[in-house]
Every structure is written in structure tokens, then in C-alpha cells.
Design a protein around this motif. Structure first.
Motif, mmCIF file in Angstrom:
data_model
loop_
_atom_site.group_PDB
_atom_site.id
_atom_site.type_symbol
_atom_site.label_atom_id
_atom_site.label_comp_id
_atom_site.label_asym_id
_atom_site.label_seq_id
_atom_site.Cartn_x
_atom_site.Cartn_y
_atom_site.Cartn_z
ATOM 1 N N CYS A 68 0.821 -1.206 0.000
ATOM 2 C CA CYS A 68 0.000 0.000 0.000
ATOM 3 C C CYS A 68 0.856 1.257 0.000
ATOM 4 O O CYS A 68 0.610 2.201 -0.761
ATOM 5 C CB CYS A 68 -0.917 -0.022 1.215
ATOM 6 S SG CYS A 68 -2.056 1.344 1.310
ATOM 7 N N ILE A 71 2.642 3.585 -2.912
ATOM 8 C CA ILE A 71 1.987 4.651 -3.675
ATOM 9 C C ILE A 71 2.396 6.037 -3.175
ATOM 10 O O ILE A 71 2.873 6.854 -3.973
ATOM 11 C CB ILE A 71 0.463 4.464 -3.668
ATOM 12 C CG1 ILE A 71 0.097 3.184 -4.436
ATOM 13 C CG2 ILE A 71 -0.241 5.670 -4.279
ATOM 14 C CD1 ILE A 71 -1.361 2.798 -4.364
ATOM 15 N N GLN A 75 4.754 8.876 -5.072
ATOM 16 C CA GLN A 75 4.362 10.285 -5.195
ATOM 17 C C GLN A 75 5.483 11.211 -4.722
ATOM 18 O O GLN A 75 5.787 12.223 -5.366
ATOM 19 C CB GLN A 75 3.085 10.540 -4.383
ATOM 20 C CG GLN A 75 1.853 9.876 -4.976
ATOM 21 C CD GLN A 75 0.632 10.029 -4.092
ATOM 22 O OE1 GLN A 75 0.725 10.011 -2.864
ATOM 23 N NE2 GLN A 75 -0.529 10.183 -4.702
ATOM 24 N N GLN A 88 7.246 4.689 -12.588
ATOM 25 C CA GLN A 88 6.500 3.522 -13.059
ATOM 26 C C GLN A 88 7.243 2.224 -12.757
ATOM 27 O O GLN A 88 6.633 1.241 -12.301
ATOM 28 C CB GLN A 88 6.237 3.647 -14.560
ATOM 29 C CG GLN A 88 5.223 4.723 -14.925
ATOM 30 C CD GLN A 88 4.878 4.708 -16.392
ATOM 31 O OE1 GLN A 88 5.574 4.108 -17.209
ATOM 32 N NE2 GLN A 88 3.799 5.372 -16.751
ATOM 33 N N LEU A 91 6.860 1.421 -9.109
ATOM 34 C CA LEU A 91 5.512 0.941 -8.789
ATOM 35 C C LEU A 91 5.317 -0.519 -9.184
ATOM 36 O O LEU A 91 4.532 -1.237 -8.561
ATOM 37 C CB LEU A 91 4.464 1.804 -9.505
ATOM 38 C CG LEU A 91 4.119 3.154 -8.876
ATOM 39 C CD1 LEU A 91 3.276 3.991 -9.827
ATOM 40 C CD2 LEU A 91 3.391 2.971 -7.550
ATOM 41 N N THR A 149 -3.428 8.765 -0.632
ATOM 42 C CA THR A 149 -3.626 7.507 -1.314
ATOM 43 C C THR A 149 -4.942 6.912 -0.883
ATOM 44 O O THR A 149 -5.343 7.018 0.258
ATOM 45 C CB THR A 149 -2.480 6.528 -0.997
ATOM 46 O OG1 THR A 149 -2.787 5.270 -1.575
ATOM 47 C CG2 THR A 149 -2.289 6.357 0.487
ATOM 48 N N CYS A 151 -5.825 3.880 -0.512
ATOM 49 C CA CYS A 151 -5.886 2.632 0.245
ATOM 50 C C CYS A 151 -5.687 2.856 1.724
ATOM 51 O O CYS A 151 -5.648 1.903 2.498
ATOM 52 C CB CYS A 151 -4.875 1.615 -0.298
ATOM 53 S SG CYS A 151 -3.290 2.260 -0.728
ATOM 54 N N TYR A 229 -7.935 -5.113 -6.702
ATOM 55 C CA TYR A 229 -6.922 -4.687 -5.737
ATOM 56 C C TYR A 229 -6.483 -5.881 -4.905
ATOM 57 O O TYR A 229 -7.125 -6.268 -3.943
ATOM 58 C CB TYR A 229 -7.425 -3.569 -4.824
ATOM 59 C CG TYR A 229 -6.347 -3.159 -3.839
ATOM 60 C CD1 TYR A 229 -5.185 -2.557 -4.288
ATOM 61 C CD2 TYR A 229 -6.470 -3.420 -2.481
ATOM 62 C CE1 TYR A 229 -4.168 -2.204 -3.408
ATOM 63 C CE2 TYR A 229 -5.466 -3.065 -1.591
ATOM 64 C CZ TYR A 229 -4.324 -2.459 -2.069
ATOM 65 O OH TYR A 229 -3.316 -2.122 -1.194
ATOM 66 N N THR A 266 -3.799 1.685 -8.069
ATOM 67 C CA THR A 266 -2.539 2.071 -8.700
ATOM 68 C C THR A 266 -2.775 2.814 -10.007
ATOM 69 O O THR A 266 -2.118 3.826 -10.290
ATOM 70 C CB THR A 266 -1.666 0.831 -8.959
ATOM 71 O OG1 THR A 266 -1.494 0.107 -7.737
ATOM 72 C CG2 THR A 266 -0.306 1.222 -9.500
ATOM 73 N N VAL A 269 -3.775 6.360 -9.380
ATOM 74 C CA VAL A 269 -2.639 7.180 -8.954
ATOM 75 C C VAL A 269 -1.742 7.513 -10.141
ATOM 76 O O VAL A 269 -1.271 8.647 -10.286
ATOM 77 C CB VAL A 269 -1.841 6.470 -7.847
ATOM 78 C CG1 VAL A 269 -0.532 7.187 -7.574
ATOM 79 C CG2 VAL A 269 -2.669 6.389 -6.578
#
Length: 345
Positions: A68, A71, A75, A88, A91, A149, A151, A229, A266, A269
Motif C-alpha cells: 500500500c 503509492i 508520489q 513507473q 511501482l 492515497t 488505500c 486490488y 494504482t 494514482v
């Protein structure tokens, strides 16, 4: 009553398969958190464009970051100047190949599948990042991004404290079995339940019909997994259950790759953080490469029996049973705590 016993038995089978590996993986993640400086990631990924793609991928493999909290960390990397491709790549590689996920993958699918998953995930992450940087010239080094985020993770995985910290085994345990475990237990419990339900109640003749057409199975799995998810570890028992009912190892690979990397959270985001073009590149490249690597796995390793856990609960060792009990207590504690918190709020 017999159906309930069957469901409980299959739940325990899946739990026994991963419990000891997951507990050890969490502890290793906690130790890594103490060893790796808090500003290590931003220091190495905040500048270069192409080089940071490779760094983001490699650093993301063992990094002690929960599925989680990757994310908000991504950022913050973007705000500190990391290229779109590096964000990317980070992630993708971090949630799929965390140390806990690697050990849990081994617990279900053995060494060959685990190595294949790690190597292919690295290739996918690097490819996505390089394509992104090639297509979109990233002149803008800093963007205003909301520090949020969807989540709801509040762990300190992405903190940027500069002071040097001394190693603390107590803090390692807290990070492993409080911070990481708290964010993992809900999707893990759901994954175990879904896996047990599928194994218990879906007739094998029906699932065999579903998985009979290999290419169609790939398409169905990728369409099912991409918006779902599921964290990298929690998706493992469901993938194992699908394989027990006839799904190929290649299709399991697609599920375990596309699901954690392209959840609805994701993708949302990526769209807000990097833009529509970046999202298209991100999703399309992951989907295509997941299909290709899944096909290659079935082409070269289809005869390999990768499911390595026992199908009999009574055959499990004392160590396995104790590990399962500990993991079950952790899940119950955090789930009840979250439930009480939501009722009081």
C-alpha cells in the motif's frame, strides 16, 4: 457441516503453505528497514532519467515497503524529481518482488517459478520505464501532487528523515509485525478465503472447461486481475487455488504480475500523478509483457509440477502449525481492531 469442514481444511492448507515463509519474510523486511537509510531511495532516484529506471527496478526488489505505502512513496519520488519512467518502474517492481512476496511465492510454487517471476518482473519494470521515458520527454522535474492515497495506508515507509539511526531489533519487529502486517492482513485474509472457496466449491470438471482454452484463459485472467486490488502476497493463495483446479502456471504468472501492478488504486494514482498517456503506456505494456511471459512459461515449463505444498493438513509439521497459528492470530487481531475502529468512527 461437511462443507464447512472442507472449507476450513482448504483454508488451513493454503495458510500452512505460506505461514512460516511469510513470517520470515516480514522479519527480513523489518531488518532491511533498519539497515536501509530512510533517504536512500530519494537520494538515488531523484535525478537521472534513464539510469533511475534501472535503479528504481533493482532497489524495488528487496525493498521493505508494504504494497500500500509504495503509492505515497512513488508520489514523493515524483515530487523530488524522479522521471516518470523511474516512478513507473518502482511501482511495478516493489510490490511484486518484495522480500516477503518472494518467500511466499517460493512457499507455493517452488524455486523455478519464483526465479522466473522475479526476473520477468524486473524486465517488465525496466521496459515500462524506458518506453515511458522514450515516448514522453520528461522536462518537468517537479509536480504538485496531493499527498494522499486511496488505500488508507499510514505507515512510515516513505519517510524522509535525515538523521542516522541505530539498529533496533525491537523496531524491526514492530515494522514487520505491526506496520507491514497491519496493511497486509485484510487482503491476505480475503485471498485465503477466496482460494478456499474456489477449491472447495467449484467442480473440477467446470474449472477444467474454463481453463481448457489456453489463450482464452490468459485473456480472462488478465481482464479479471488488472482492476482487482490484490497485494502481491495476498494474491498467492488464490493463484494456487486456481492452479489446483487446472489453471496453467503461465496463467498464474499473469494473475500474479498484472494484479498487484495494475490495481484500480494504482492505475488511478498513475493517471493523477503522470497523466493519461503514461497510464496507457503503463497498463498496455504490463498487459502485453505479462501475456508474453505467461505464454513462454507454459511453453517451456508446462510439464513442471510447481505446486509444492502438502494437500493434507495432518501432514504439516509442528513448526508449520505454530506459524499458521501466529499468522491467524495476527490476522484476527488486526481485522477485529479495524472493525472496532470503523464502528467507533
Amino acid at each position: 457441516m461437511e462443507l464447512f469442514e472442507l472449507l476450513a481444511n482448504n483454508f488451513l492448507l493454503l495458510l500452512n503453505a505460506m505461514s512460516i515463509y511469510l513470517l520470515v519474510g516480514l522479519l527480513l523486511a523489518g531488518i532491511l528497514k533498519q539497515i536501509v537509510p530512510d533517504d536512500f531511495i530519494s537520494k538515488h532516484l531523484g535525478k537521472s532519467s534513464t539510469g533511475s529506471v534501472f535503479k528504481a527496478t533493482i532497489f524495488g526488489i528487496p525493498l521493505p515497503v508494504c504494497s500500500c505505502s509504495v503509492i505515497p512513496l512513488a508520489q514523493s519520488l515524483r515530487k523530488e524529481g524522479a522521471s516518470k519512467g523511474a516512478v513507473q518502474s518502482f511501482l511495478i517492481s516493489t510490490p511484486i518482488t518484495g522480500v516477503d512476496s518472494i518467500l511466499a511465492t517460493f512457499s507455493f510454487f517452488g524455486l523455478v517459478f519464483t526465479i522466473y517471476r522475479v526476473i520477468s518482473s524486473v524486465i517488465i519494470a525496466i521496459t515500462v520505464g524506458l518506453i515511458e521515458n522514450f515516448i514522453e520527454k520528461d522536462d518537468k522535474k517537479t509536480e504538485n501532487v496531493k499527498e494522499e492515497t486511496s488505500c488508507g495506508c499510514h505507515c512510515s515507509c516513505g519517510s524522509s528523515k535525515k538523521e542516522k539511526k541505530s539498529f533496533s531489533i525491537k523496531e524491526a519487529f514492530i515494522y514487520a509485525y505491526v506496520t507491514l502486517a497491519k496493511d497486509m492482513v485484510k487482503p491476505l485474509f480475503i485471498g485465503l478465503i477466496l482460494g478456499a472457496l474456489f477449491t472447495s466449491f467449484v467442480p473440477k470438471e467446470y474449472s477444467a472447461m474454463l481453463f481448457d482454452n489456453q489463450f482464452l484463459t490468459y485473456i480472462v485472467i488478465i481482464l479479471f486481475s488488472m482492476p482487482l486490488y490484490v497485494c502481491a502476497t495476498a494474491s498467492l493463495p488464490l493463484a494456487a487455488a486456481l492452479m489446483l483446479n487446472g489453471m496453467s502456471g503461465g496463467a498464474a504468472f499473469i494473475f500474479l504480475t498484472a494484479g498487484p501492478a495494475t490495481s484500480a488504486v494504482t492505475m488511478s494514482v498513475v493517471y493523477k500523478l503522470l497523466g493519461k498517456t503514461s497510464l496507457i503506456i503503463y497498463v498496455t505494456t504490463i498487459a502485453l509483457l505479462s501475456l508474453i511471459f505467461g505464454f513462454f512459461y507454459d511453453m517451456f515449463f508446462s510439464d513442471l509440477n510447481i505446486l509444492k505444498f502438502s494437500s493434507n493438513v495432518e501432514e504439516s509439521s509442528i513448526l508449520t502449525q505454530v506459524s499458521s497459528l501466529i499468522l491467524l492470530i495476527l490476522m484476527t487481531y488486526y481485522l477485529v481492531k479495524e472493525r472496532l475502529k470503523s464502528k467507533n468512527s
